[in-house]
Design a protein around this motif. Structure first.
Motif, PDB file in Angstrom:
ATOM      1  N   LEU A   1     -15.645   5.382  -7.156  1.00  0.00           N
ATOM      2  CA  LEU A   1     -15.240   4.042  -7.566  1.00  0.00           C
ATOM      3  C   LEU A   1     -16.129   3.549  -8.694  1.00  0.00           C
ATOM      4  N   HIS A   2     -15.553   2.785  -9.586  1.00  0.00           N
ATOM      5  CA  HIS A   2     -16.342   2.086 -10.605  1.00  0.00           C
ATOM      6  C   HIS A   2     -16.596   0.706 -10.039  1.00  0.00           C
ATOM      7  N   ARG A   3     -17.793   0.509  -9.527  1.00  0.00           N
ATOM      8  CA  ARG A   3     -18.149  -0.795  -8.977  1.00  0.00           C
ATOM      9  C   ARG A   3     -19.661  -0.913  -8.993  1.00  0.00           C
ATOM     10  N   SER A   4     -20.097  -2.123  -8.924  1.00  0.00           N
ATOM     11  CA  SER A   4     -21.533  -2.349  -8.898  1.00  0.00           C
ATOM     12  C   SER A   4     -22.087  -1.930  -7.538  1.00  0.00           C
TER      13      SER A   4
ATOM     14  N   LEU B   1       0.819  -1.212   0.000  1.00  0.00           N
ATOM     15  CA  LEU B   1       0.000   0.000   0.000  1.00  0.00           C
ATOM     16  C   LEU B   1       0.852   1.261   0.000  1.00  0.00           C
ATOM     17  N   ARG B   2       2.006   1.217   0.634  1.00  0.00           N
ATOM     18  CA  ARG B   2       2.912   2.382   0.588  1.00  0.00           C
ATOM     19  C   ARG B   2       3.400   2.606  -0.847  1.00  0.00           C
ATOM     20  N   LEU B   3       3.717   1.531  -1.540  1.00  0.00           N
ATOM     21  CA  LEU B   3       4.123   1.653  -2.937  1.00  0.00           C
ATOM     22  C   LEU B   3       2.955   2.182  -3.773  1.00  0.00           C
ATOM     23  N   LEU B   4       1.767   1.658  -3.544  1.00  0.00           N
ATOM     24  CA  LEU B   4       0.593   2.131  -4.268  1.00  0.00           C
ATOM     25  C   LEU B   4       0.361   3.624  -4.006  1.00  0.00           C
TER      26      LEU B   4
ATOM     27  N   ASP C   1      -2.419   8.655  -7.720  1.00  0.00           N
ATOM     28  CA  ASP C   1      -2.836   9.988  -7.304  1.00  0.00           C
ATOM     29  C   ASP C   1      -3.946   9.930  -6.272  1.00  0.00           C
ATOM     30  N   GLY C   2      -4.413   8.755  -5.978  1.00  0.00           N
ATOM     31  CA  GLY C   2      -5.409   8.513  -4.953  1.00  0.00           C
ATOM     32  C   GLY C   2      -5.641   7.017  -4.861  1.00  0.00           C
ATOM     33  N   PHE C   3      -5.912   6.524  -3.668  1.00  0.00           N
ATOM     34  CA  PHE C   3      -6.196   5.098  -3.520  1.00  0.00           C
ATOM     35  C   PHE C   3      -7.038   4.909  -2.274  1.00  0.00           C
ATOM     36  N   GLY C   4      -7.649   3.745  -2.186  1.00  0.00           N
ATOM     37  CA  GLY C   4      -8.450   3.457  -1.008  1.00  0.00           C
ATOM     38  C   GLY C   4      -9.050   2.074  -1.082  1.00  0.00           C
TER      39      GLY C   4
ATOM     40  N   TRP D   1      -8.712   0.097  -4.620  1.00  0.00           N
ATOM     41  CA  TRP D   1      -8.649   0.833  -5.876  1.00  0.00           C
ATOM     42  C   TRP D   1      -7.552   1.883  -5.855  1.00  0.00           C
ATOM     43  N   ALA D   2      -7.197   2.313  -7.033  1.00  0.00           N
ATOM     44  CA  ALA D   2      -6.231   3.405  -7.195  1.00  0.00           C
ATOM     45  C   ALA D   2      -6.632   4.228  -8.411  1.00  0.00           C
ATOM     46  N   ASN D   3      -6.456   5.531  -8.318  1.00  0.00           N
ATOM     47  CA  ASN D   3      -6.691   6.445  -9.431  1.00  0.00           C
ATOM     48  C   ASN D   3      -5.364   7.023  -9.900  1.00  0.00           C
ATOM     49  N   PHE D   4      -5.235   7.151 -11.201  1.00  0.00           N
ATOM     50  CA  PHE D   4      -4.038   7.706 -11.825  1.00  0.00           C
ATOM     51  C   PHE D   4      -4.467   8.862 -12.718  1.00  0.00           C
ATOM     52  N   ALA D   5      -4.004  10.071 -12.391  1.00  0.00           N
ATOM     53  CA  ALA D   5      -4.353  11.241 -13.200  1.00  0.00           C
ATOM     54  C   ALA D   5      -3.721  11.108 -14.578  1.00  0.00           C
ATOM     55  N   ILE D   6      -4.467  11.522 -15.590  1.00  0.00           N
ATOM     56  CA  ILE D   6      -3.952  11.515 -16.958  1.00  0.00           C
ATOM     57  C   ILE D   6      -3.237  12.840 -17.185  1.00  0.00           C
TER      58      ILE D   6
END
Length: 143
Positions: free
Chosen positions: A138-141, A97-100, A105-108, A119-124
């Motif tokens: 989050l993209h999830r059901s 998780l520290r590496l993530l 740019d965001g995770f949780g 999950w993790a988000n990566f800014a474009i």
């Protein structure tokens, strides 16, 4: 993508994710995202119990292109939420998780009906958007 979370699957999945990033025109994210996916899947491999009937470790990887960001999410069937640890210097595990956090740019994480989502988000880079990648849902059901 539903998958059996085994170590042998991780390189193949990394290749598939990289191909999608190139197809979507965000190849500049490939190194960060594929390493992040590797860490998320490694946690699923390590912490998800095997199905007693099939011997499989079920997980689901979702990669979603959002306005200004890319979201990767791994759902596994463990209800134990990961925690950001400070492992000893000689510890062999506990840094994922520290590496993530350093890569993304965001995770949780969040509980899911049948386990959890991590999950993790990566800014474009250069994306013109008013939405912060750390605030992207989050993209999830839904349950």
């Amino acid at each position: 993508m539903d998958l059996d979370a085994v170590p042998e699957a991780v390189p193949v999945i990394r290749s598939i994710v990289g191909a999608h990033l190139r197809l979507w025109g965000v190849a500049e994210l490939t190194d960060r995202v594929t390493l992040g996916v590797t860490e998320l899947l490694a946690n699923a491999v390590r912490h998800t119990l095997t199905d007693p009937h099939t011997g499989a470790r079920h997980a689901r990887l979702t990669v979603t292109l959002l306005p200004g960001a890319l979201n990767v999410c791994v759902r596994d069937h463990s209800r134990v939420l990961p925690q950001l640890n400070s492992p000893r210097l000689d510890a062999e595990h506990g840094r994922g998780l520290r590496l993530l956090a350093a890569l993304a740019d965001g995770f949780g994480c969040a509980p899911a009906p049948d386990g959890k989502d991590v999950w993790a988000n990566f800014a474009i880079p250069g994306a013109n958007t008013d939405r912060s990648p750390t605030a992207t849902p989050l993209h999830r059901s839904t349950p």
